[in-house]
Design an enzyme around this catalytic site. Structure first.
Site, PDB file in Angstrom:
ATOM      1  N   ARG A 104     -28.206  20.774  -0.331  1.00  0.00           N
ATOM      2  CA  ARG A 104     -27.281  20.038   0.543  1.00  0.00           C
ATOM      3  C   ARG A 104     -26.109  20.956   0.806  1.00  0.00           C
ATOM      4  O   ARG A 104     -25.380  21.334  -0.131  1.00  0.00           O
ATOM      5  CB  ARG A 104     -26.829  18.738  -0.119  1.00  0.00           C
ATOM      6  CG  ARG A 104     -25.622  18.129   0.555  1.00  0.00           C
ATOM      7  CD  ARG A 104     -25.371  16.714   0.172  1.00  0.00           C
ATOM      8  NE  ARG A 104     -26.362  15.842   0.771  1.00  0.00           N
ATOM      9  CZ  ARG A 104     -26.254  14.524   0.830  1.00  0.00           C
ATOM     10  NH1 ARG A 104     -25.202  13.914   0.330  1.00  0.00           N
ATOM     11  NH2 ARG A 104     -27.187  13.792   1.401  1.00  0.00           N
ATOM     12  N   HIS A 131     -30.467  16.148   8.930  1.00  0.00           N
ATOM     13  CA  HIS A 131     -30.691  15.438   7.662  1.00  0.00           C
ATOM     14  C   HIS A 131     -32.136  14.911   7.684  1.00  0.00           C
ATOM     15  O   HIS A 131     -32.369  13.702   7.718  1.00  0.00           O
ATOM     16  CB  HIS A 131     -29.666  14.311   7.525  1.00  0.00           C
ATOM     17  CG  HIS A 131     -29.585  13.714   6.153  1.00  0.00           C
ATOM     18  ND1 HIS A 131     -30.276  14.218   5.066  1.00  0.00           N
ATOM     19  CD2 HIS A 131     -28.888  12.632   5.677  1.00  0.00           C
ATOM     20  CE1 HIS A 131     -30.003  13.490   4.004  1.00  0.00           C
ATOM     21  NE2 HIS A 131     -29.178  12.534   4.344  1.00  0.00           N
ATOM     22  N   GLN A 134     -33.682  12.103   5.313  1.00  0.00           N
ATOM     23  CA  GLN A 134     -33.247  10.753   5.659  1.00  0.00           C
ATOM     24  C   GLN A 134     -34.181  10.152   6.711  1.00  0.00           C
ATOM     25  O   GLN A 134     -34.555   8.973   6.634  1.00  0.00           O
ATOM     26  CB  GLN A 134     -31.804  10.810   6.191  1.00  0.00           C
ATOM     27  CG  GLN A 134     -31.231   9.462   6.575  1.00  0.00           C
ATOM     28  CD  GLN A 134     -31.094   8.531   5.373  1.00  0.00           C
ATOM     29  OE1 GLN A 134     -30.491   8.891   4.384  1.00  0.00           O
ATOM     30  NE2 GLN A 134     -31.653   7.334   5.463  1.00  0.00           N
TER      31      GLN A 134
HETATM   32  N1  NVA Z   1     -23.504  12.005   8.643  1.00  0.00           N
HETATM   33  C1  NVA Z   1     -23.236  11.757   7.244  1.00  0.00           C
HETATM   34  C2  NVA Z   1     -24.503  11.406   6.536  1.00  0.00           C
HETATM   35  C3  NVA Z   1     -24.314  11.039   5.087  1.00  0.00           C
HETATM   36  C4  NVA Z   1     -25.609  10.728   4.406  1.00  0.00           C
HETATM   37  C5  NVA Z   1     -22.598  12.993   6.622  1.00  0.00           C
HETATM   38  O1  NVA Z   1     -23.019  14.120   6.953  1.00  0.00           O
HETATM   39  O2  NVA Z   1     -21.680  12.839   5.821  1.00  0.00           O
HETATM   40  N1   CP Z   2     -27.985   8.936   2.810  1.00  0.00           N
HETATM   41  C1   CP Z   2     -27.639   9.932   1.962  1.00  0.00           C
HETATM   42  O1   CP Z   2     -28.022  11.088   2.129  1.00  0.00           O
HETATM   43  O2   CP Z   2     -26.889   9.516   0.909  1.00  0.00           O
HETATM   44  P1   CP Z   2     -26.129  10.484  -0.118  1.00  0.00           P
HETATM   45  O3   CP Z   2     -25.078  11.208   0.649  1.00  0.00           O
HETATM   46  O4   CP Z   2     -25.549   9.553  -1.150  1.00  0.00           O
HETATM   47  O5   CP Z   2     -27.123  11.423  -0.709  1.00  0.00           O
END
Ligand code: NVA
Ligand code: CP
Length: 306
Positions: A104, A131, A134
């Site tokens: 991440r 992502h 997801q």
């Molecule tokens: N768009 C959000 C998704 C979190 C799961 C982010 O990047 O913070």
């Molecule tokens: N939806 C998602 O990726 O959640 P987290 O940021 O908690 O991993």
């Protein structure tokens, strides 16, 4: 040595591969998976995090345990990716120890760089551009609720962010219609819209971008996310003003089709992009989505290491 398969983008998989992973995820969720039973026995997953996480960390770590393997959590301060040592060296070192690397990261170029040098599969656990894990879980959830993906009209009402990009690419691949509804100036990246639209022409998927909530008319699925993503905290106040009409609430549900499914990748900011009552409607599937992260990713890890 043959090159490993990576999962950095929804575009890394063909339509058939996405459906294959979803089918395996469904079997795994229903307890019907028996091929080896412990397909990750003796295998280790390294999980690199530059940003916070609840779902991604716990679903991958628990998933590995359920599949007989082990996961190692590397917190932002543990390896200081790119500061303490280069991404290249981290990829080369971890490849000597582990069987899969999930990362991440802030910049998407970091997962691309990891994949360039690693000799094991790299999974994008969220970057500023995509992502994809997801979206596998989202698609599994949509199939559970609607029975199919092709021809479904999904509207993402939020920001043209990483989740929007992966939804557009994924939808284009599988023949789902995707409309991204954002305030002016927050549309998805043009290259994503262009690429997804072109792919969609071949699969029958209509990709659209709008600044008008009325574009959610007749939606089978409405989906939202936080207005300010991780890394955009300093824009949060400004976005609260700009995004106020781009939310899922009773008004949005009136515009959408009856029986419209409500999705949110979480974490949620109740009272901003979604109100609490709408998030708890029988048609809201946000906790199924969260659970499906684990099943979809388990299937993904088996697929990438088979
Ligand atoms: N768009 C959000 C998704 C979190 C799961 C982010 O990047 O913070
Ligand atoms: N939806 C998602 O990726 O959640 P987290 O940021 O908690 O991993």
């Amino acid at each position: 040595m043959s090159k490993p398969r990576h999962f950095l983008s929804m575009l890394d998989f063909s339509r058939e591969e996405i459906l294959q992973v979803l089918e395996l995820a469904k079997t795994m969720k229903s307890g019907g998976y028996s091929s080896g039973d412990m397909p990750m026995k003796g295998k280790t997953l390294a999980m690199i995090f530059q940003k916070p996480s609840l779902r991604t960390r716990v679903s991958f770590e628990t998933g590995m345990t359920k599949l007989g393997g082990h996961a190692v959590y590397l917190a932002p301060t543990d390896i200081s990716l790119g500061k303490r040592e280069t991404t290249e060296d981290i990829a080369l070192v971890l490849s000597r120890y582990v069987d899969i690397i999930m990362a991440r990261v802030f910049g998407h170029d970091i997962v691309v760089d990891l994949a360039k040098h690693a000799t094991v599969p790299i999974i994008n656990g969220l970057s500023d551009y995509e992502h994809p894990c997801q979206i596998l879980a989202d698609f599994q959830t949509i199939v559970e609720r609607k029975g199919r993906l092709d021809g479904i009209k999904c509207c993402f009402i939020c920001d043209g962010n990483n989740v929007a990009h992966s939804l557009m690419f994924g939808a284009a691949r599988v023949g789902m219609h995707m409309t991204i509804i954002t305030p002016p100036g927050h549309e998805p990246k043009e290259q994503v819209t262009k690429q997804a639209t072109e792919i969609g022409r071949e699969t029958g998927s209509v990709i659209a971008v709008s600044n008008d909530l009325a574009a959610a008319s007749g939606a089978d699925v409405v989906y939202t996310d936080v207005w300010a993503s991780m890394g955009q905290e300093d824009e949060a106040e400004d976005r609260r003003k700009k995004f106020t009409n781009y939310r899922i609430d009773a008004e949005t549900m009136n515009i959408a089709a009856p029986e419209c499914v409500v999705l949110h990748c979480l974490p949620a900011h109740y009272g901003e992009e979604i109100d609490y009552d709408t998030s708890r409607l029988p048609n809201a599937a946000i906790f199924d989505q969260a659970e499906n992260r684990m099943h979809a990713q388990n299937a993904l890890m088996v697929f990438l290491t088979k």
